[in-house]
Design a protein around this motif. Structure first.
Motif, PDB file in Angstrom:
ATOM      1  N   GLN A 150       0.829  -1.210   0.000  1.00  0.00           N
ATOM      2  CA  GLN A 150       0.000   0.000   0.000  1.00  0.00           C
ATOM      3  C   GLN A 150       0.863   1.260   0.000  1.00  0.00           C
ATOM      4  O   GLN A 150       0.534   2.255  -0.658  1.00  0.00           O
ATOM      5  N   GLU A 151       1.970   1.232   0.719  1.00  0.00           N
ATOM      6  CA  GLU A 151       2.869   2.386   0.745  1.00  0.00           C
ATOM      7  C   GLU A 151       3.478   2.634  -0.634  1.00  0.00           C
ATOM      8  O   GLU A 151       3.606   3.789  -1.084  1.00  0.00           O
ATOM      9  N   ALA A 152       3.839   1.555  -1.351  1.00  0.00           N
ATOM     10  CA  ALA A 152       4.412   1.709  -2.689  1.00  0.00           C
ATOM     11  C   ALA A 152       3.372   2.243  -3.671  1.00  0.00           C
ATOM     12  O   ALA A 152       3.679   3.068  -4.535  1.00  0.00           O
ATOM     13  N   LYS A 153       2.138   1.801  -3.557  1.00  0.00           N
ATOM     14  CA  LYS A 153       1.086   2.255  -4.470  1.00  0.00           C
ATOM     15  C   LYS A 153       0.760   3.731  -4.269  1.00  0.00           C
ATOM     16  O   LYS A 153       0.391   4.420  -5.220  1.00  0.00           O
ATOM     17  N   ARG A 188       2.804   6.016  -3.748  1.00  0.00           N
ATOM     18  CA  ARG A 188       3.872   6.831  -4.336  1.00  0.00           C
ATOM     19  C   ARG A 188       3.792   6.899  -5.853  1.00  0.00           C
ATOM     20  O   ARG A 188       4.539   7.669  -6.462  1.00  0.00           O
ATOM     21  N   GLU A 189       2.942   6.127  -6.472  1.00  0.00           N
ATOM     22  CA  GLU A 189       2.947   6.013  -7.930  1.00  0.00           C
ATOM     23  C   GLU A 189       2.565   7.314  -8.623  1.00  0.00           C
ATOM     24  O   GLU A 189       3.225   7.741  -9.576  1.00  0.00           O
ATOM     25  N   HIS A 190       1.509   7.966  -8.173  1.00  0.00           N
ATOM     26  CA  HIS A 190       1.045   9.167  -8.868  1.00  0.00           C
ATOM     27  C   HIS A 190       2.061  10.306  -8.771  1.00  0.00           C
ATOM     28  O   HIS A 190       2.376  10.962  -9.773  1.00  0.00           O
ATOM     29  N   SER A 191       2.587  10.547  -7.581  1.00  0.00           N
ATOM     30  CA  SER A 191       3.571  11.619  -7.423  1.00  0.00           C
ATOM     31  C   SER A 191       4.844  11.311  -8.208  1.00  0.00           C
ATOM     32  O   SER A 191       5.480  12.219  -8.776  1.00  0.00           O
ATOM     33  N   ASP A 200       2.246   6.135 -17.134  1.00  0.00           N
ATOM     34  CA  ASP A 200       1.898   5.460 -15.891  1.00  0.00           C
ATOM     35  C   ASP A 200       3.165   4.944 -15.229  1.00  0.00           C
ATOM     36  O   ASP A 200       4.191   4.740 -15.890  1.00  0.00           O
ATOM     37  N   VAL A 201       3.078   4.752 -13.908  1.00  0.00           N
ATOM     38  CA  VAL A 201       4.188   4.204 -13.120  1.00  0.00           C
ATOM     39  C   VAL A 201       3.628   3.098 -12.236  1.00  0.00           C
ATOM     40  O   VAL A 201       2.569   3.256 -11.622  1.00  0.00           O
ATOM     41  N   GLU A 202       4.322   1.977 -12.204  1.00  0.00           N
ATOM     42  CA  GLU A 202       3.911   0.844 -11.369  1.00  0.00           C
ATOM     43  C   GLU A 202       5.070   0.422 -10.473  1.00  0.00           C
ATOM     44  O   GLU A 202       6.135   0.031 -10.964  1.00  0.00           O
ATOM     45  N   TYR A 203       4.857   0.498  -9.179  1.00  0.00           N
ATOM     46  CA  TYR A 203       5.858   0.063  -8.214  1.00  0.00           C
ATOM     47  C   TYR A 203       5.691  -1.428  -7.939  1.00  0.00           C
ATOM     48  O   TYR A 203       4.575  -1.956  -7.926  1.00  0.00           O
ATOM     49  N   GLN A 204       6.815  -2.080  -7.711  1.00  0.00           N
ATOM     50  CA  GLN A 204       6.786  -3.477  -7.287  1.00  0.00           C
ATOM     51  C   GLN A 204       6.242  -3.567  -5.869  1.00  0.00           C
ATOM     52  O   GLN A 204       6.249  -2.594  -5.118  1.00  0.00           O
ATOM     53  N   LYS A 246      11.488  -1.616  -6.953  1.00  0.00           N
ATOM     54  CA  LYS A 246      11.562  -1.476  -8.399  1.00  0.00           C
ATOM     55  C   LYS A 246      10.343  -0.722  -8.894  1.00  0.00           C
ATOM     56  O   LYS A 246       9.246  -0.844  -8.333  1.00  0.00           O
ATOM     57  N   ALA A 247      10.529   0.059  -9.961  1.00  0.00           N
ATOM     58  CA  ALA A 247       9.424   0.820 -10.553  1.00  0.00           C
ATOM     59  C   ALA A 247       9.471   0.665 -12.060  1.00  0.00           C
ATOM     60  O   ALA A 247      10.541   0.758 -12.668  1.00  0.00           O
ATOM     61  N   ILE A 248       8.295   0.413 -12.642  1.00  0.00           N
ATOM     62  CA  ILE A 248       8.160   0.283 -14.095  1.00  0.00           C
ATOM     63  C   ILE A 248       7.525   1.560 -14.636  1.00  0.00           C
ATOM     64  O   ILE A 248       6.436   1.953 -14.197  1.00  0.00           O
TER      65      ILE A 248
END
Length: 396
Positions: free
Chosen positions: A125-128, A130-133, A153-157, A162-164
């Protein structure tokens, strides 16, 4: 334990998942498990299909023999660390899905570690969050480097290591310096993935001109190339504004019925063939492909003396013309269609129907001074003279 169940229910509701075999999954990644009720289905293989954000999903080995069902949240092997996903399919159908995904190498199939723990879900949940910012800041970094690309778009592991970054670009982009700047800014491992305009529309979603949600955002799993030939087969006007979808590409729905139109079009006669009758020559004008009807005109350029016949009748006339025979008319019974004449309203209706009969009403003079007569002069009993009215015997 209760906290884990609450998180599972929460994530399941967000993704539209449930623990039943026929539960609704996340949009276009849905797979109907019609073998879910077969005894021993999950014992045939240890392969499991796991879904992540949007259209990303992977296949993993259940090496620990966990009792997994659709909707369970699991921690799977990643490079590096671990990722968090949702089980979407188990049993025999997973093998068929692997063939469809063209996973030939065994290295592409990793392992499932465990069912997600409360600590795993907190990191997830913490990684998700951070995705928008991260996406907004990465766009500014790419703009500062002058790169002709858009980070969509950005997707965190699941573990946040790791971030895609999904980006869109019309031309080849050298983003080596961008990767260094992103790694120094966010302190994670960076992976860049290029997507097309159709994939971006599927991720963003929206409503099409038909009034329904976009197909790419609901049920489509892969994208097939669409050409203008599909519109030609269906006799659709080649108007770019009407043929383009929300992604500014040709609409995917142009391919839905094109096979039926191609099959039905083979039953129609050639457009270059001229039909000969005893009194005229008929040229192709238009056709109704699905109905199997063809309209012919006596003029090549304009619609003159149009006659609509079936495709079978047109082929009969073509065979007759090849033998040197000419039918009396295009109609099957041999009768000639009478030309349409302009309607004359004067012959059908009475032109005097708009005239209204005027009824003459008698005007009664109202009595004045109670004498029952007209307005007379009090002195000599004669009628009063109107203003500015000259006497009868007066001369001008």
């Amino acid at each position: 334990m209760e906290k884990t169940k609450d998180l599972e229910i929460k994530i399941g509701c967000d993704r539209g998942l449930c623990h039943q075999a026929v539960g609704r999954q996340d949009k276009q990644l849905n797979t109907y498990d019609w073998l879910a009720d077969v005894p021993g289905n999950t014992d045939t293989t240890d392969l499991v299909e796991v879904q992540f954000k949007h259209t990303r999903k992977g296949y993993y080995h259940n090496v620990n023999n966990l009792d997994l069902k659709k909707g369970d949240i699991v921690a799977v092997e990643a490079n590096p660390g671990h990722d968090i996903g949702v089980v979407t399919l188990t049993g025999r159908l997973v093998k068929l899905q692997i063939k469809k995904a063209n996973l030939k190498s065994a290295d592409d199939i990793k392992r499932i570690y465990r069912i997600a723990r409360p600590m795993d879900m907190e990191k997830y949940q913490e990684a998700k969050r951070r995705e928008h910012s991260t996406m907004i800041e990465s766009r500014q970094i790419a703009k500062g480097l002058g790169l002709q690309m858009k980070i969509g778009d950005v997707e965190y592991q699941g573990d946040g290591n790791k971030a895609i970054f999904y980006y869109i670009a019309d031309e080849r982009v050298d983003f080596r310096q961008l990767i260094k700047d992103l790694a120094a800014t966010f302190h994670v491992r960076i992976e860049m993935k290029q997507i097309g305009a159709r994939q971006e529309a599927g991720r963003i979603g929206g409503t099409g001109p038909c009034g329904r949600e976009l197909c790419c955002a609901t049920w489509m799993k892969n994208f097939v190339s669409v050409g203008t030939s599909a519109a030609r087969f269906q006799d659709i006007s080649l108007n770019p504004q009407k043929l383009a979808g929300m992604c500014a590409k040709l609409k995917c729905c142009l391919n839905y019925e094109v096979d039926d139109y191609v099959e039905a079009g083979r039953k129609l006669p050639s457009k270059d063939t001229t039909l000969l009758t005893q009194d005229a020559e008929y040229h192709f004008f238009k056709s109704d492909i699905l109905a199997g009807l063809v309209s012919y005109s006596t003029d090549k350029n304009i619609a003159a003396n149009l006659e609509t016949i079936t495709a079978e009748r047109a082929k009969q006339i073509i065979e007759m013309n090849k033998k040197g025979e000419k039918p009396l008319s295009l109609q099957e019974d041999g009768r000639k269609l009478e030309p349409e004449r302009p309607l004359d309203l004067a012959t059908q209706e009475n032109i005097n129907r708009f005239d209204k009969a005027k009824k003459k009403k008698k005007k009664h003079k109202k009595p004045v001074n109670g004498n029952g007569g007209g307005n007379t002069n009090a002195k000599n009993g004669s009628q009063p003279q109107r203003r500015n009215q000259k006497p009868r015997d007066a001369k001008e």
